[in-house]
Structures are given as structure tokens and as C-alpha cells.
Design a protein around this motif. Structure first.
Motif, PDB file in Angstrom:
ATOM      1  N   UNK A  96       0.858  -1.179   0.000  1.00 10.22           N
ATOM      2  CA  UNK A  96       0.000   0.000   0.000  1.00 10.22           C
ATOM      3  C   UNK A  96       0.898   1.235   0.000  1.00 10.22           C
ATOM      4  N   UNK A  97       0.452   2.287  -0.680  1.00 14.18           N
ATOM      5  CA  UNK A  97       1.258   3.502  -0.746  1.00 14.18           C
ATOM      6  C   UNK A  97       0.371   4.737  -0.759  1.00 14.18           C
ATOM      7  N   UNK A  98       0.953   5.858  -0.370  1.00 14.04           N
ATOM      8  CA  UNK A  98       0.201   7.117  -0.328  1.00 14.04           C
ATOM      9  C   UNK A  98       1.087   8.265  -0.783  1.00 14.04           C
ATOM     10  N   UNK A  99       0.452   9.256  -1.399  1.00 22.22           N
ATOM     11  CA  UNK A  99       1.186  10.434  -1.878  1.00 22.22           C
ATOM     12  C   UNK A  99       0.290  11.654  -1.728  1.00 22.22           C
ATOM     13  N   UNK A 100       0.875  12.725  -1.217  1.00 27.85           N
ATOM     14  CA  UNK A 100       0.102  13.945  -0.980  1.00 27.85           C
ATOM     15  C   UNK A 100      -0.477  14.472  -2.285  1.00 27.85           C
ATOM     16  N   UNK A 101      -1.747  14.793  -2.257  1.00 24.13           N
ATOM     17  CA  UNK A 101      -2.412  15.372  -3.425  1.00 24.13           C
ATOM     18  C   UNK A 101      -1.956  16.813  -3.625  1.00 24.13           C
ATOM     19  N   UNK A 102      -2.167  17.393  -4.836  1.00 29.86           N
ATOM     20  CA  UNK A 102      -2.744  16.740  -6.017  1.00 29.86           C
ATOM     21  C   UNK A 102      -1.693  15.950  -6.785  1.00 29.86           C
TER      22      UNK A 102
END
Length: 126
Positions: A96-102
Motif C-alpha cells: 500500500x502507498x500514499x502520496x500527498x495530493x494533487x
């Protein structure tokens, strides 16, 4: 501290289903694009599916289109990957991974994201 913890992996027969979960802590999902990646032994990491709340769009790798579905529950700070009709070639460690929008969701799914979990193993075998 940003933390992502995957669960739900395991051994499943071909044609079976699994649902992976990723619980986030240290940040709120509302501000982040989320993704699932996988890596099989001896192979490069592959972006499986990514989703952006800001753009409302989702990306799926061609190899999983029509079989996998990504979803998010911001109230639970959790992202899911429903995997149906699993094939032996789906066997891998899923991250699982996450990245600050936008973000550009397809681009993020191809190059990777800022924060990563430690992964959960999925094995598809009879």
C-alpha cells in the motif's frame, strides 16, 4: 508519523478472491492519493491500482482490469483492494502507498509514491 499497515494476504486457489486492507495512521487519507503496488520475486515493482480523491479518478494496470477494485473509506482511514478471479501470476507481495495530493494518478501508479507499507504476501496456487 505516517504509517501504512497492510493485511488480508494469504494463500488462495486460482479463481478465488481476496480483499486487502491498508490502515493508515499519522495522517488523514482525505489529503492523499492512494495506491496498491506489487512485486513478485525477480520482477520489478508494478503499480496495480491507484486512486485520487481530488480528481475522482482511478487507474488500473491492464493485467488486473475487470478483476481488481480499489476503494477507500476515509472515515476509517483505510484503503482496500478487492481481488477477484485471481491467477497464479497475481502472486506477489502487495504494498500500500500514499502520496500527498494533487497528483496525476496514472503517473503516480507508474513511478511510485511517497509513503509505503511493509507489504502483505498473496499466493495464488492450487
Amino acid at each position: 508519523q505516517v504509517q501504512l499497515v497492510e493485511s488480508g494476504g494469504g494463500l488462495v486457489q486460482p479463481g478465488g478472491s481476496l480483499r486487502l486492507s491498508c490502515a493508515a495512521s499519522g495522517f488523514t487519507l482525505d489529503d492523499y492519493a492512494l495506491g496498491w503496488f506489487r512485486q513478485a520475486p525477480g520482477q520489478e515493482r508494478e503499480g496495480v491500482s491507484c486512486i485520487s480523491l481530488t480528481s475522482g479518478s482511478a487507474y488500473y494496470a491492464d493485467s488486473v482490469k475487470g478483476r481488481f477494485t480499489i476503494s477507500r473509506d476515509n472515515a476509517k482511514n483505510t484503503v482496500y483492494l478487492q481481488m477477484n478471479d485471481l491467477k497464479p501470476e497475481d502472486s506477489a507481495v502487495y504494498y500500500c502507498a500514499a502520496h500527498l495530493e494533487p497528483v496525476h494518478v496514472q503517473a503516480m501508479c507508474l513511478v511510485g509514491m511517497e509513503h509505503w507499507g511493509k507489504g502483505t504476501l498473496v499466493t495464488v496456487s492450487s
